[in-house]
Design a protein around this motif. Structure first.
Motif, PDB file in Angstrom:
ATOM      1  N   ASP A 181     -22.018  -1.329  20.629  1.00 13.97           N
ATOM      2  CA  ASP A 181     -21.372  -0.714  19.481  1.00 13.97           C
ATOM      3  C   ASP A 181     -19.925  -0.376  19.824  1.00 13.97           C
ATOM      4  OD1 ASP A 181     -23.897  -0.806  18.408  1.00 13.97           O
ATOM      5  OD2 ASP A 181     -24.129   1.368  18.207  1.00 13.97           O
ATOM      6  N   TYR A 182     -19.057  -0.437  18.813  1.00 17.93           N
ATOM      7  CA  TYR A 182     -17.709   0.069  18.999  1.00 17.93           C
ATOM      8  C   TYR A 182     -17.755   1.575  19.250  1.00 17.93           C
ATOM      9  CZ  TYR A 182     -15.774  -4.302  17.101  1.00 17.93           C
ATOM     10  OH  TYR A 182     -15.426  -5.603  16.891  1.00 17.93           O
ATOM     11  N   THR A 183     -16.756   2.089  19.938  1.00 15.50           N
ATOM     12  CA  THR A 183     -16.616   3.531  20.104  1.00 15.50           C
ATOM     13  C   THR A 183     -15.618   4.121  19.120  1.00 15.50           C
ATOM     14  OG1 THR A 183     -14.935   3.213  21.828  1.00 15.50           O
ATOM     15  CG2 THR A 183     -17.231   3.436  22.543  1.00 15.50           C
ATOM     16  N   LYS A 184     -14.785   3.268  18.531  1.00 19.44           N
ATOM     17  CA  LYS A 184     -13.860   3.658  17.472  1.00 19.44           C
ATOM     18  C   LYS A 184     -13.496   2.392  16.711  1.00 19.44           C
ATOM     19  CE  LYS A 184      -9.756   3.347  20.438  1.00 19.44           C
ATOM     20  NZ  LYS A 184      -8.570   4.092  20.951  1.00 19.44           N
ATOM     21  N   ALA A 185     -12.832   2.558  15.594  1.00 20.68           N
ATOM     22  CA  ALA A 185     -12.437   1.402  14.800  1.00 20.68           C
ATOM     23  C   ALA A 185     -11.560   0.464  15.620  1.00 20.68           C
ATOM     24  CB  ALA A 185     -11.698   1.851  13.549  1.00 20.68           C
ATOM     25  N   GLN A 186     -11.818  -0.826  15.466  1.00 19.09           N
ATOM     26  CA  GLN A 186     -11.081  -1.858  16.193  1.00 19.09           C
ATOM     27  C   GLN A 186     -10.688  -2.948  15.201  1.00 19.09           C
ATOM     28  OE1 GLN A 186     -10.473  -1.880  19.594  1.00 19.09           O
ATOM     29  NE2 GLN A 186     -11.552   0.035  19.971  1.00 19.09           N
ATOM     30  N   GLY A 187      -9.415  -3.213  15.076  1.00 20.99           N
ATOM     31  CA  GLY A 187      -8.992  -4.259  14.162  1.00 20.99           C
ATOM     32  C   GLY A 187      -7.529  -4.128  13.821  1.00 20.99           C
ATOM     33  N   GLU A 188      -7.154  -4.760  12.732  1.00 17.27           N
ATOM     34  CA  GLU A 188      -5.758  -4.793  12.301  1.00 17.27           C
ATOM     35  C   GLU A 188      -5.478  -3.625  11.361  1.00 17.27           C
ATOM     36  OE1 GLU A 188      -2.686  -7.861  10.002  1.00 17.27           O
ATOM     37  OE2 GLU A 188      -4.730  -8.471  10.531  1.00 17.27           O
ATOM     38  N   LYS A 189      -4.392  -2.899  11.631  1.00 19.15           N
ATOM     39  CA  LYS A 189      -4.016  -1.807  10.757  1.00 19.15           C
ATOM     40  C   LYS A 189      -3.598  -2.347   9.397  1.00 19.15           C
ATOM     41  CE  LYS A 189      -2.581   1.562  14.261  1.00 19.15           C
ATOM     42  NZ  LYS A 189      -1.483   2.437  14.746  1.00 19.15           N
ATOM     43  N   VAL A 190      -4.081  -1.690   8.358  1.00 17.02           N
ATOM     44  CA  VAL A 190      -3.794  -2.122   6.999  1.00 17.02           C
ATOM     45  C   VAL A 190      -2.401  -1.659   6.597  1.00 17.02           C
ATOM     46  CG1 VAL A 190      -4.502  -1.936   4.578  1.00 17.02           C
ATOM     47  CG2 VAL A 190      -6.233  -2.123   6.394  1.00 17.02           C
ATOM     48  N   LYS A 191      -1.634  -2.562   6.019  1.00 16.98           N
ATOM     49  CA  LYS A 191      -0.296  -2.233   5.551  1.00 16.98           C
ATOM     50  C   LYS A 191      -0.337  -1.921   4.058  1.00 16.98           C
ATOM     51  CE  LYS A 191       1.754  -5.352   8.969  1.00 16.98           C
ATOM     52  NZ  LYS A 191       2.606  -6.559   9.184  1.00 16.98           N
TER      53      LYS A 191
END
Length: 323
Positions: A181-191
């Motif tokens: 599982d992820y420990t926090k959000a992982q990905g591209e920041k939304v603009k």
């Protein structure tokens, strides 16, 4: 938000398998089509499930053979086939294929194999094991069962609560995959997040804080992704999303946070307020999303604990896994 406790029984009421108890203890290997037996190396002594054989390739649906009317004690166990996959690792989310058989009739009752929808509700923790069979939780017996095992192992568990032969059944379980599982959000920041929404900042661990930015709320649900993850999508068939979240009132007062408890939350969607049910569907694992939940999709005129009646709620939710 309507709370549920973290999953304390490894069960899932689904169309493919209903309320299946997933497990018991680690046992000695039974290989190929041989009959399995329970091991004295378990942290608690469990009864043996005898008279059951499986054949087939590890990792595929096994052919199960036993005589109808099979008798066994509750939580009896057999290791029916050795796995040929990777060793199961502590902290991994385990996905397992399940088939349920009636002990009385010998017939298959339900299976996850046909629709390929394995149950992924267990996070493997070999330290949380059975020490007392009578008081053990199902999470403990599941962890004990997989200690030292590999993926594609097939085990058999006899479930017999003493309420009669009609209710005695056997569960055949094969763990087929694992993930972290992820420990926090992982990905591209939304603009291009609308400028009138509350402003969210994250600390080094990923825990959110909020500036309401003069926001006055909305009479409709607002679903604003903040980070877009590339994991699987939450859909209408998802049982639960594993999340970290914080919730605030419009005056900026925090009323709840899983971050403060240092414990993620299994959000069983059918148990959540409508704002969560509607807002999480369509989001992806790894994402962080802001939900602005108007009263009619929250607690309405009833309120809840520290949440006053007719409150608009603002949540920031990190989606860490789903099952």
């Amino acid at each position: 938000m309507q709370h549920t406790s973290l999953v304390t029984s490894i069960t899932r009421a689904a169309s493919v398998v209903s309320a299946l108890a997933l497990c018991v203890s680690m046992a000695a290997c039974g290989s190929g089509s041989s009959e399995g037996s329970a091991s004295a190396s378990s942290s608690a002594t469990l009864p043996k499930l005898e008279g059951v054989k499986v054949t087939g390739k590890p990792g595929e649906k096994p052919k199960v053979e036993f005589k109808k009317g099979l008798k066994f004690e509750n939580n009896s166990l057999a290791i029916l086939q050795d796995g040929d996959g990777a060793a199961m690792k502590s902290g991994s989310r385990i996905c397992a294929q399940l088939t349920q058989y009636s002990a009385k009739s010998g017939e298959e009752v339900a299976t996850t194999w046909e629709q390929n929808v394995p149950d992924c509700s267990l996070v493997f923790n070999p330290e949380n094991v059975v020490t007392n069979v009578e008081s053990a939780t199902l999470a403990q017996v599941a962890n004990t069962a997989f200690n030292g095992r590999k993926l594609n192992t097939t085990i058999g568990i006899g479930i017999n609560d003493g309420s009669g032969d009609d209710n005695a059944y056997m569960l055949i379980m094969t763990p087929v995959s694992q993930s972290k599982d992820y420990t926090k959000a992982q990905g591209e920041k939304v603009k291009d997040i609308p400028s009138d929404l509350p402003k969210v900042t994250l600390d080094a661990a990923g825990k959110p804080s909020i500036d309401m930015n003069g926001y006055k709320g909305s009479d409709k649900l607002v679903v604003q992704p903040l980070i877009k993850g590339d994991g699987p999508k939450i859909d209408k068939n998802t049982y639960a999303a594993v999340v970290n979240y914080t919730g605030w009132l419009l005056d900026g007062k925090q009323f709840d946070s899983s971050w403060d408890r240092n414990q993620t939350f299994d959000a069983v969607l059918s148990n959540m307020i409508k704002g969560w049910q509607e807002g999480l569907v369509g989001q992806t694992v790894g994402s962080q999303v802001m939900l602005v939940v108007p009263p009619d999709l929250g607690y309405g005129d009833q309120g809840n604990s520290s949440i006053p009646a007719n409150s608009t709620l603002v949540f920031v939710v990190d989606i860490l896994a789903k099952y």
